[in-house]
Scaffold this motif. Structure first.
Motif, PDB file in Angstrom:
ATOM      1  N   ALA A 120      29.345 -41.490  52.849  1.00  0.00           N
ATOM      2  CA  ALA A 120      29.393 -40.607  51.681  1.00  0.00           C
ATOM      3  C   ALA A 120      27.989 -40.517  51.093  1.00  0.00           C
ATOM      4  O   ALA A 120      27.098 -41.283  51.457  1.00  0.00           O
ATOM      5  N   VAL A 121      27.796 -39.558  50.205  1.00  0.00           N
ATOM      6  CA  VAL A 121      26.491 -39.363  49.561  1.00  0.00           C
ATOM      7  C   VAL A 121      26.703 -39.265  48.053  1.00  0.00           C
ATOM      8  O   VAL A 121      27.622 -38.590  47.584  1.00  0.00           O
ATOM      9  N   ILE A 122      25.865 -39.995  47.307  1.00  0.00           N
ATOM     10  CA  ILE A 122      25.867 -39.935  45.842  1.00  0.00           C
ATOM     11  C   ILE A 122      24.823 -38.914  45.392  1.00  0.00           C
ATOM     12  O   ILE A 122      23.679 -38.937  45.855  1.00  0.00           O
ATOM     13  N   LEU A 123      25.207 -37.996  44.490  1.00  0.00           N
ATOM     14  CA  LEU A 123      24.292 -37.017  43.924  1.00  0.00           C
ATOM     15  C   LEU A 123      24.226 -37.255  42.419  1.00  0.00           C
ATOM     16  O   LEU A 123      25.260 -37.244  41.741  1.00  0.00           O
ATOM     17  N   MET A 124      23.013 -37.481  41.892  1.00  0.00           N
ATOM     18  CA  MET A 124      22.805 -37.690  40.453  1.00  0.00           C
ATOM     19  C   MET A 124      21.991 -36.519  39.936  1.00  0.00           C
ATOM     20  O   MET A 124      20.806 -36.380  40.257  1.00  0.00           O
ATOM     21  N   THR A 125      22.651 -35.665  39.146  1.00  0.00           N
ATOM     22  CA  THR A 125      22.046 -34.421  38.684  1.00  0.00           C
ATOM     23  C   THR A 125      21.679 -34.543  37.209  1.00  0.00           C
ATOM     24  O   THR A 125      22.496 -34.980  36.388  1.00  0.00           O
ATOM     25  N   ARG A 126      20.447 -34.148  36.890  1.00  0.00           N
ATOM     26  CA  ARG A 126      19.952 -34.224  35.506  1.00  0.00           C
ATOM     27  C   ARG A 126      19.417 -32.853  35.087  1.00  0.00           C
ATOM     28  O   ARG A 126      18.736 -32.170  35.854  1.00  0.00           O
ATOM     29  N   ASP A 127      19.725 -32.465  33.855  1.00  0.00           N
ATOM     30  CA  ASP A 127      19.216 -31.219  33.287  1.00  0.00           C
ATOM     31  C   ASP A 127      17.763 -31.453  32.857  1.00  0.00           C
ATOM     32  O   ASP A 127      17.482 -32.224  31.951  1.00  0.00           O
ATOM     33  N   THR A 128      16.820 -30.808  33.561  1.00  0.00           N
ATOM     34  CA  THR A 128      15.388 -30.990  33.278  1.00  0.00           C
ATOM     35  C   THR A 128      14.798 -29.776  32.569  1.00  0.00           C
ATOM     36  O   THR A 128      13.582 -29.567  32.597  1.00  0.00           O
ATOM     37  N   THR A 129      15.669 -28.973  31.937  1.00  0.00           N
ATOM     38  CA  THR A 129      15.182 -27.753  31.293  1.00  0.00           C
ATOM     39  C   THR A 129      14.150 -28.057  30.204  1.00  0.00           C
ATOM     40  O   THR A 129      13.092 -27.425  30.136  1.00  0.00           O
ATOM     41  N   ASP A 130      14.438 -29.057  29.356  1.00  0.00           N
ATOM     42  CA  ASP A 130      13.513 -29.387  28.270  1.00  0.00           C
ATOM     43  C   ASP A 130      12.169 -29.839  28.808  1.00  0.00           C
ATOM     44  O   ASP A 130      11.106 -29.477  28.279  1.00  0.00           O
ATOM     45  N   ARG A 131      12.200 -30.658  29.882  1.00  0.00           N
ATOM     46  CA  ARG A 131      10.934 -31.116  30.469  1.00  0.00           C
ATOM     47  C   ARG A 131      10.136 -29.942  31.024  1.00  0.00           C
ATOM     48  O   ARG A 131       8.917 -29.862  30.865  1.00  0.00           O
ATOM     49  N   LYS A 132      10.851 -29.001  31.681  1.00  0.00           N
ATOM     50  CA  LYS A 132      10.178 -27.818  32.212  1.00  0.00           C
ATOM     51  C   LYS A 132       9.551 -26.994  31.082  1.00  0.00           C
ATOM     52  O   LYS A 132       8.431 -26.467  31.214  1.00  0.00           O
ATOM     53  N   ARG A 133      10.284 -26.879  29.976  1.00  0.00           N
ATOM     54  CA  ARG A 133       9.755 -26.112  28.852  1.00  0.00           C
ATOM     55  C   ARG A 133       8.501 -26.775  28.285  1.00  0.00           C
ATOM     56  O   ARG A 133       7.526 -26.097  27.932  1.00  0.00           O
ATOM     57  N   ILE A 134       8.527 -28.122  28.178  1.00  0.00           N
ATOM     58  CA  ILE A 134       7.365 -28.842  27.663  1.00  0.00           C
ATOM     59  C   ILE A 134       6.171 -28.649  28.600  1.00  0.00           C
ATOM     60  O   ILE A 134       5.039 -28.408  28.160  1.00  0.00           O
ATOM     61  N   GLU A 135       6.435 -28.770  29.911  1.00  0.00           N
ATOM     62  CA  GLU A 135       5.346 -28.593  30.872  1.00  0.00           C
ATOM     63  C   GLU A 135       4.771 -27.178  30.784  1.00  0.00           C
ATOM     64  O   GLU A 135       3.547 -26.990  30.858  1.00  0.00           O
ATOM     65  N   LYS A 136       5.664 -26.188  30.629  1.00  0.00           N
ATOM     66  CA  LYS A 136       5.185 -24.812  30.506  1.00  0.00           C
ATOM     67  C   LYS A 136       4.362 -24.638  29.234  1.00  0.00           C
ATOM     68  O   LYS A 136       3.302 -23.981  29.243  1.00  0.00           O
ATOM     69  N   ALA A 137       4.846 -25.237  28.127  1.00  0.00           N
ATOM     70  CA  ALA A 137       4.111 -25.136  26.870  1.00  0.00           C
ATOM     71  C   ALA A 137       2.744 -25.801  26.983  1.00  0.00           C
ATOM     72  O   ALA A 137       1.740 -25.286  26.468  1.00  0.00           O
ATOM     73  N   LEU A 138       2.691 -26.949  27.671  1.00  0.00           N
ATOM     74  CA  LEU A 138       1.412 -27.629  27.858  1.00  0.00           C
ATOM     75  C   LEU A 138       0.446 -26.767  28.671  1.00  0.00           C
ATOM     76  O   LEU A 138      -0.758 -26.705  28.376  1.00  0.00           O
ATOM     77  N   ARG A 139       0.993 -26.119  29.714  1.00  0.00           N
ATOM     78  CA  ARG A 139       0.122 -25.242  30.510  1.00  0.00           C
ATOM     79  C   ARG A 139      -0.405 -24.069  29.679  1.00  0.00           C
ATOM     80  O   ARG A 139      -1.577 -23.678  29.801  1.00  0.00           O
ATOM     81  N   GLU A 140       0.476 -23.524  28.811  1.00  0.00           N
ATOM     82  CA  GLU A 140       0.035 -22.408  27.973  1.00  0.00           C
ATOM     83  C   GLU A 140      -1.028 -22.851  26.975  1.00  0.00           C
ATOM     84  O   GLU A 140      -2.029 -22.145  26.762  1.00  0.00           O
ATOM     85  N   PRO A 174      21.907 -15.679  29.283  1.00  0.00           N
ATOM     86  CA  PRO A 174      20.526 -15.148  29.300  1.00  0.00           C
ATOM     87  C   PRO A 174      19.478 -16.241  29.492  1.00  0.00           C
ATOM     88  O   PRO A 174      18.299 -15.946  29.649  1.00  0.00           O
ATOM     89  N   ILE A 175      19.906 -17.510  29.471  1.00  0.00           N
ATOM     90  CA  ILE A 175      18.972 -18.646  29.544  1.00  0.00           C
ATOM     91  C   ILE A 175      18.952 -19.193  30.968  1.00  0.00           C
ATOM     92  O   ILE A 175      19.994 -19.337  31.611  1.00  0.00           O
ATOM     93  N   SER A 176      17.780 -19.517  31.439  1.00  0.00           N
ATOM     94  CA  SER A 176      17.628 -20.150  32.754  1.00  0.00           C
ATOM     95  C   SER A 176      17.472 -21.661  32.546  1.00  0.00           C
ATOM     96  O   SER A 176      16.609 -22.106  31.783  1.00  0.00           O
ATOM     97  N   ARG A 177      18.319 -22.449  33.232  1.00  0.00           N
ATOM     98  CA  ARG A 177      18.271 -23.908  33.098  1.00  0.00           C
ATOM     99  C   ARG A 177      17.881 -24.525  34.433  1.00  0.00           C
ATOM    100  O   ARG A 177      18.275 -24.055  35.502  1.00  0.00           O
ATOM    101  N   TRP A 178      17.103 -25.607  34.363  1.00  0.00           N
ATOM    102  CA  TRP A 178      16.631 -26.312  35.556  1.00  0.00           C
ATOM    103  C   TRP A 178      17.412 -27.597  35.751  1.00  0.00           C
ATOM    104  O   TRP A 178      17.729 -28.293  34.778  1.00  0.00           O
ATOM    105  N   TYR A 179      17.715 -27.903  37.013  1.00  0.00           N
ATOM    106  CA  TYR A 179      18.446 -29.124  37.351  1.00  0.00           C
ATOM    107  C   TYR A 179      17.720 -29.835  38.489  1.00  0.00           C
ATOM    108  O   TYR A 179      17.322 -29.218  39.482  1.00  0.00           O
TER     109      TYR A 179
END
Length: 592
Positions: A259-279, A239-244
């Motif tokens: 070849a290509v290197i892909l570095m993936t980071r979970d940015t869900t917490d940052r997105k939540r903070i940004e959303k909270a700041l906007r609110e 039920p949770i949406s996570r951002w990467y």
């Protein structure tokens, strides 16, 4: 005397290795040529010895072997390892023992100390010499120094280990993929899988279906342009949406992206903070609008009731109470100062940011003591009565730093003339600084890896150049010095001596052009017997001669020839097998 090619039985007949030199030295007419032959051996840049298979005594050696002339009491293990017993008794693979057991040439790798006691690694080649009973009586042995190759391989392993440790401990999920999106490496895996389960599979299996096209286009763009890129998407985790957020970088080899290197980071917490700041910001703006509307209404009421002092004072008290309630409910600090910078009003939320009570702030002699000097100059208000979003750093009462976003507005409020609204953005600034530091560290690490890869390529190139130079020099020396002598010996030697000359010629030929080993590496499905038949066919042996040499029937040899043609891929071609094998030898030499 008419030259005659040695019969197959002569080539297979065992012989004594030391009798070769005795027969040649006993022939006065070829003594000078023998001296030239020894000179040819002396020209070899690596150790070359003839060793007794029974007592390990060195019968013949060039100067590169480090053995004095005429000193045949020395044992090979004493010369190379400085030991008092054979190699195999110390657990070291001994080429002499291997050759004695198999009757075939052998190659092993040894560590030999040099004159200064430093470790040097050698590739030791051993060739059998048979006596009249068919037993190995002597060994022809020469050693190639492969120390630089070993050091380069060790440096490569250490570099790879450092890189793997760095990546495996990185906070991000790191993928390496090829141009098809096949996973070549991953440091950690989602959903409880292991890296081994993902390597070799498509990275698009790890991407939600609605984002696969975007991810593929980004990977293709990095391969096409050779420049870094990035993408971001959200994925449902129940039920949770996570951002990467993923950063992509090319891995290049000779200016081509492989070849290509892909570095993936979970940015869900940052997105939540940004959303909270906007609110929060939206709420603050709404509250400001409410306050503005209240002030407007209050002013209208004051204008209507200006004739009634009591009612006006009551309205002012009510307005001040509304202000205090509103300002007490928000997390921002609101300050009002007069023309001298002294405080006339401090909201109750100021203690949360500055750590000082309202009374302590009111007792300060100026706003500079609280917000620091130089926040603005009076000339900044020449074009506008408001200075928005001034970023500054303050230290609270307990000594902790805070990053503030300050809005300054000229406003006549009671005795005050300047309104300050202070918002604490410390956490947001720290997150931005941390992200900037991580990006800088990754750039330094990428530059370090590029420099190491460049140095490694240069070392490997130098090693390959030196190997080609040594092989070319060896081939030239033998062709210029040894082969003419062998040709002269073949014309003047007796019937019994022709075999010895042919054997020595074949040995030198194997040294300069190791046809069998190259054929074996190019066609690994050939059996040892088929490789032996290939060598005889290339040397001009007929099926009958091969059958006699191998003690089998000509029909069996014909069947084996058909099998060889099938494994070489020429069974349905009108190609002569002898010609084809010789062309393989020449193409191998050219490639090397």
């Amino acid at each position: 005397m008419k030259k005659r090619r040695p019969e197959t039985d002569d080539l297979r007949r065992p012989h004594r290795g030391d009798s070769i030199l005795n027969d040649i030295e006993g022939t006065a007419s070829v003594r000078d040529r023998f001296e030239l032959f020894k000179l040819a051996l002396e020209s070899l840049p690596y150790p070359f010895c003839l060793i007794d298979a029974e007592d390990y005594g060195v019968k013949l050696a060039n100067s590169a072997a480090g053995l004095s002339r005429g000193d045949r009491s020395r044992k090979c293990f004493a010369v190379t390892h400085h030991k008092d017993r054979p190699c195999h008794e110390s657990g070291i693979p001994c080429p002499i023992e291997i050759v004695k057991t198999t009757g075939k040439p052998a190659v092993v790798e040894h560590m030999h100390p040099d004159r200064k006691g430093n470790r040097r690694y050698f590739e030791v080649h051993g060739y059998p010499v048979f006596d009249s009973d068919g037993s190995v009586s002597s060994i022809i042995e020469y050693s190639l120094d492969v120390t630089q190759r070993r050091l380069a391989e060790q440096a490569l392993k250490e570099s790879e280990a450092r890189w793997r440790t760095l990546v495996e401990n990185a906070p991000d999920t790191v993928f390496m993929v090829d141009h098809k999106g096949t996973i070549l490496f991953v440091n950690r895996c989602p959903n409880g899988k292991t890296p081994e389960q993902l390597v070799g599979r498509s990275i698009f299996e790890c991407v939600p279906a609605e984002h696969k096209r975007m991810v593929k286009e980004t990977i293709d763009r990095v391969f096409r342009t050779g420049r870094p890129d990035r993408y971001e998407f959200d994925a449902k985790d129940g039920p949770i949406s996570r951002w990467y957020s993923t950063r992509l970088g090319p891995i290049k080899r000779e200016e081509k992206t492989v070849a290509v290197i892909l570095m993936t980071r979970d940015t869900t917490d940052r997105k939540r903070i940004e959303k909270a700041l906007r609110e929060v910001q939206a709420q603050l703006e709404f509250r400001v609008e409410e306050r503005t509307e209240a002030l407007r209404k209050t002013n209208e009421e004051l204008a209507r009731e200006v004739s009634v002092r009591r009612e006006t004072e009551e309205a002012l008290r009510e307005s001040e109470e509304i202000h205090r309630v509103l300002l007490g409910q928000i997390s921002d600090a609101v300050l009002i100062t007069d023309d001298q910078g002294r405080f006339t009003y401090v909201s109750s939320g100021a203690d949360t940011i500055f750590g000082y009570s309202v009374n302590e702030i009111m007792a300060m002699e100026g706003v500079d003591l609280l917000l620091g000097p130089g926040l603005f100059v009076p000339s900044d208000f020449e074009t506008s009565d408001e200075l928005p979003n001034i970023k500054c750093t303050i230290v609270d009462k307990s000594g902790r730093p805070h990053t503030l976003l300050v809005n300054v507005k000229l406003a006549a409020i009671g005795k005050g003339t300047t309104l300050y609204t202070c918002r604490d953005i410390t956490r947001l600034s720290q997150a931005e600084e941390a992200l900037k530091a991580v990006n800088e560290e990754l750039e330094v690490e990428r530059q370090t890896l590029r420099e190491k890869n460049t140095a490694l390529k240069e070392i490997l190139g130098q090693i390959e150049d030196e190997k080609r130079r040594m092989a070319t020099q060896l081939h030239l020396n033998i062709n210029r010095m040894a082969i003419p002598i062998l040709n002269a010996l073949e014309e003047k030697t007796t019937h019994d001596g022709e075999y010895f000359v042919a054997l020595l010629r074949n040995t030198l030929s194997d040294i300069t052009s190791p046809f069998i080993s190259k054929l074996e590496s190019g066609f690994s499905n050939l059996t040892p017997r088929e490789l032996e038949i290939c060598h005889m066919i290339k040397s001009g042996f007929t099926s009958k001669q091969i059958a006699s040499a191998l003690n089998t029937s000509p029909e069996t040899v014909l069947k084996q020839r058909k099998t060889i043609r099938r494994k070489l891929g020429i069974s349905n071609l009108k190609v002569n097998l002898v010609t084809h094998l010789k062309s393989l030898e020449h193409s191998s030499l050219g490639a090397s």
